[in-house]
Design a protein around this motif. Structure first.
Motif, PDB file in Angstrom:
ATOM      1  N   UNK A  12      -8.159  25.881  62.028  1.00 45.20           N
ATOM      2  CA  UNK A  12      -6.760  26.217  61.790  1.00 45.20           C
ATOM      3  C   UNK A  12      -5.840  25.535  62.800  1.00 45.20           C
ATOM      4  N   UNK A  13      -4.629  25.298  62.357  1.00 50.20           N
ATOM      5  CA  UNK A  13      -3.570  24.820  63.242  1.00 50.20           C
ATOM      6  C   UNK A  13      -2.329  25.659  62.948  1.00 50.20           C
ATOM      7  N   UNK A  14      -1.679  26.112  63.994  1.00 53.37           N
ATOM      8  CA  UNK A  14      -0.529  26.988  63.858  1.00 53.37           C
ATOM      9  C   UNK A  14       0.731  26.337  64.419  1.00 53.37           C
ATOM     10  N   UNK A  15       1.856  26.815  63.948  1.00 53.73           N
ATOM     11  CA  UNK A  15       3.139  26.405  64.496  1.00 53.73           C
ATOM     12  C   UNK A  15       3.954  27.668  64.747  1.00 53.73           C
ATOM     13  N   UNK A  16       4.109  28.009  66.017  1.00 50.97           N
ATOM     14  CA  UNK A  16       4.942  29.143  66.398  1.00 50.97           C
ATOM     15  C   UNK A  16       6.365  28.648  66.536  1.00 50.97           C
ATOM     16  N   UNK A  17       7.272  29.260  65.786  1.00 51.66           N
ATOM     17  CA  UNK A  17       8.659  28.822  65.771  1.00 51.66           C
ATOM     18  C   UNK A  17       9.547  29.955  66.277  1.00 51.66           C
ATOM     19  N   UNK A  18      10.199  29.733  67.402  1.00 49.99           N
ATOM     20  CA  UNK A  18      11.088  30.718  67.994  1.00 49.99           C
ATOM     21  C   UNK A  18      12.516  30.201  68.005  1.00 49.99           C
ATOM     22  N   UNK A  19      13.441  31.111  68.214  1.00 53.19           N
ATOM     23  CA  UNK A  19      14.864  30.752  68.285  1.00 53.19           C
ATOM     24  C   UNK A  19      15.269  29.877  67.103  1.00 53.19           C
ATOM     25  N   UNK A  20      14.893  30.303  65.926  1.00 52.75           N
ATOM     26  CA  UNK A  20      15.133  29.494  64.735  1.00 52.75           C
ATOM     27  C   UNK A  20      16.619  29.337  64.452  1.00 52.75           C
ATOM     28  N   UNK A  21      16.952  28.175  63.918  1.00 49.95           N
ATOM     29  CA  UNK A  21      18.323  27.823  63.589  1.00 49.95           C
ATOM     30  C   UNK A  21      18.428  27.518  62.098  1.00 49.95           C
ATOM     31  N   UNK A  22      19.605  27.651  61.527  1.00 45.30           N
ATOM     32  CA  UNK A  22      19.749  27.309  60.107  1.00 45.30           C
ATOM     33  C   UNK A  22      19.290  25.894  59.794  1.00 45.30           C
ATOM     34  N   UNK A  23      19.456  24.984  60.717  1.00 40.10           N
ATOM     35  CA  UNK A  23      19.034  23.598  60.485  1.00 40.10           C
ATOM     36  C   UNK A  23      17.518  23.422  60.497  1.00 40.10           C
ATOM     37  N   UNK A  24      16.780  24.471  60.814  1.00 44.98           N
ATOM     38  CA  UNK A  24      15.319  24.425  60.704  1.00 44.98           C
ATOM     39  C   UNK A  24      14.858  24.723  59.278  1.00 44.98           C
ATOM     40  N   UNK A  25      15.787  25.090  58.419  1.00 49.30           N
ATOM     41  CA  UNK A  25      15.445  25.376  57.024  1.00 49.30           C
ATOM     42  C   UNK A  25      14.861  24.134  56.356  1.00 49.30           C
ATOM     43  N   UNK A  26      13.673  24.280  55.791  1.00 47.18           N
ATOM     44  CA  UNK A  26      12.975  23.149  55.177  1.00 47.18           C
ATOM     45  C   UNK A  26      11.662  23.640  54.582  1.00 47.18           C
ATOM     46  N   UNK A  27      11.032  22.766  53.839  1.00 45.63           N
ATOM     47  CA  UNK A  27       9.639  22.992  53.460  1.00 45.63           C
ATOM     48  C   UNK A  27       8.779  22.362  54.553  1.00 45.63           C
ATOM     49  N   UNK A  28       7.871  23.131  55.086  1.00 50.12           N
ATOM     50  CA  UNK A  28       7.007  22.680  56.179  1.00 50.12           C
ATOM     51  C   UNK A  28       5.628  22.330  55.620  1.00 50.12           C
ATOM     52  N   UNK A  29       5.152  21.153  56.026  1.00 52.53           N
ATOM     53  CA  UNK A  29       3.880  20.637  55.536  1.00 52.53           C
ATOM     54  C   UNK A  29       2.901  20.432  56.682  1.00 52.53           C
ATOM     55  N   UNK A  30       1.671  20.775  56.427  1.00 52.45           N
ATOM     56  CA  UNK A  30       0.579  20.509  57.347  1.00 52.45           C
ATOM     57  C   UNK A  30      -0.043  19.156  56.987  1.00 52.45           C
ATOM     58  N   UNK A  31      -0.360  18.382  57.986  1.00 51.74           N
ATOM     59  CA  UNK A  31      -0.963  17.060  57.782  1.00 51.74           C
ATOM     60  C   UNK A  31      -2.207  16.921  58.644  1.00 51.74           C
ATOM     61  N   UNK A  32      -3.237  16.339  58.054  1.00 53.33           N
ATOM     62  CA  UNK A  32      -4.453  15.999  58.799  1.00 53.33           C
ATOM     63  C   UNK A  32      -4.668  14.499  58.725  1.00 53.33           C
ATOM     64  N   UNK A  33      -4.862  13.890  59.857  1.00 55.53           N
ATOM     65  CA  UNK A  33      -5.225  12.463  59.896  1.00 55.53           C
ATOM     66  C   UNK A  33      -6.628  12.350  60.474  1.00 55.53           C
ATOM     67  N   UNK A  34      -7.510  11.737  59.684  1.00 55.51           N
ATOM     68  CA  UNK A  34      -8.902  11.619  60.104  1.00 55.51           C
ATOM     69  C   UNK A  34      -9.074  10.399  61.011  1.00 55.51           C
ATOM     70  N   UNK A  35     -10.204  10.321  61.711  1.00 57.48           N
ATOM     71  CA  UNK A  35     -10.469   9.122  62.527  1.00 57.48           C
ATOM     72  C   UNK A  35     -10.513   7.843  61.708  1.00 57.48           C
ATOM     73  N   UNK A  36     -10.703   7.966  60.391  1.00 55.23           N
ATOM     74  CA  UNK A  36     -10.732   6.818  59.504  1.00 55.23           C
ATOM     75  C   UNK A  36      -9.354   6.529  58.921  1.00 55.23           C
ATOM     76  N   UNK A  37      -8.333   7.214  59.495  1.00 53.07           N
ATOM     77  CA  UNK A  37      -6.918   7.016  59.132  1.00 53.07           C
ATOM     78  C   UNK A  37      -6.611   7.419  57.699  1.00 53.07           C
ATOM     79  N   UNK A  38      -7.332   8.390  57.177  1.00 51.75           N
ATOM     80  CA  UNK A  38      -6.951   9.000  55.907  1.00 51.75           C
ATOM     81  C   UNK A  38      -6.000  10.143  56.204  1.00 51.75           C
ATOM     82  N   UNK A  39      -4.969  10.270  55.388  1.00 55.38           N
ATOM     83  CA  UNK A  39      -3.997  11.346  55.540  1.00 55.38           C
ATOM     84  C   UNK A  39      -4.157  12.358  54.409  1.00 55.38           C
TER      85      UNK A  39
END
Length: 117
Positions: A78-105
């Motif tokens: 798992x990978x987490x993102x703790x977001x504090x002091x949120x602002x209206x400009x943080x509004x978005x769709x958030x995506x998780x990305x994995x990049x492998x050692x073979x550079x696959x995304x």
């Protein structure tokens, strides 16, 4: 093939906090560089935070430094993102990305974060 599933998005008032989580499939998670991106309406997808495979190097976008914290648990895939002091400009769709050692995304399906003023 790596599957990523995000969770934890929602609606929060400005100044509040949310914690996003991304669960990854596969046996090689500990070798992946993991990142969180976000995309607001009408804007390009932007990098929010990155953590290397062993967690020894972390980088943040200037806009979230001091407010967001990325972390990972290689034992739980798992990978987490703790977001504090949120602002209206943080509004978005958030995506998780994995990049492998073979550079696959690989990408998750995204989770909506909405910050009201």
């Amino acid at each position: 093939q790596v599957q990523l599933v995000e969770s934890g998005g929602g609606l929060v008032q400005a100044g509040g906090s949310l914690r996003l989580s991304c669960a990854a499939s596969g046996r090689h998670f500990s070798s992946y560089t993991m990142s969180w991106y976000r995309q607001a309406p009408g804007k390009e997808r932007e990098l929010v935070a990155t953590i290397t495979s062993a967690g020894t190097s972390i980088n943040y976008a200037d806009s979230v430094k001091g407010r967001f914290t990325i972390s990972r648990d290689n034992g739980k895939n798992t990978v987490d993102l703790q977001m504090n002091s949120l602002k209206p400009e943080d509004t978005a769709v958030y995506y998780c990305n994995a990049r492998t050692p073979w550079r696959n995304d690989y990408w998750g399906q995204g989770t909506q974060v909405t910050v009201s003023s």
